[in-house]
Design a protein around this motif. Sequence first.
Motif, mmCIF file in Angstrom:
data_model
loop_
_atom_site.group_PDB
_atom_site.id
_atom_site.type_symbol
_atom_site.label_atom_id
_atom_site.label_comp_id
_atom_site.label_asym_id
_atom_site.label_seq_id
_atom_site.Cartn_x
_atom_site.Cartn_y
_atom_site.Cartn_z
ATOM 1 N N ASP A 35 0.837 -1.197 0.000
ATOM 2 C CA ASP A 35 0.000 0.000 0.000
ATOM 3 C C ASP A 35 0.877 1.254 0.000
ATOM 4 N N GLU A 36 0.967 1.886 -1.156
ATOM 5 C CA GLU A 36 1.810 3.082 -1.298
ATOM 6 C C GLU A 36 1.252 4.282 -0.552
ATOM 7 N N ASP A 37 -0.052 4.266 -0.248
ATOM 8 C CA ASP A 37 -0.692 5.394 0.424
ATOM 9 C C ASP A 37 -0.775 5.220 1.946
ATOM 10 N N ALA A 38 -0.187 4.155 2.468
ATOM 11 C CA ALA A 38 -0.268 3.898 3.903
ATOM 12 C C ALA A 38 0.439 4.995 4.686
#
Length: 166
Positions: A57-60
């Motif tokens: 998850d790059e947006d974590a």
Amino acid sequence: MHYNGLLLSFPKEIKIFIAAFVVILSIGFFTGLLFVSQTSTTSPNGIVENYNGNEEDEDAEVMKFKKSEREMLTIVHTHILSMSFIFFLLGGLVWLTKLSKKLKLFLTVEPFVSVVLTFGGIYFLWTGLLWMKYVVAFSGFLMTATFTISAILVLYQLTLKPAESN
């Protein structure tokens, strides 16, 4: 042996001792829930993320990594043992209250089932059975509900006098 309502007949000093225990036990239990809400959220997907990580998850906001087998065994082991003692002690007090046997049986046996389902479910979720997140979430909710109801019933009945119980 007559134990239904026995809690009501205890001397005031013992009732105060038991009340102090249940209050402190409850503070510990609910502090643990605050920790859970800080680390894994209470949603099924948050549970998965807490144990299996979120590296994809790059947006974590916070990067989490999959727990090691040693970490998982430690979590499962310590929680099952400690929760067993918590529910055994609280359950013993529930059996001394003046309630129906069926309600007492549910309030004292269900938490043990939930402990196994919650922490066993966390382990199986970690191994890849992702649908266990729903079992973990539901059994964790039920475990919390039975703890809360049991603690409130014990504390309430500690305030009653034997004559009021009839």
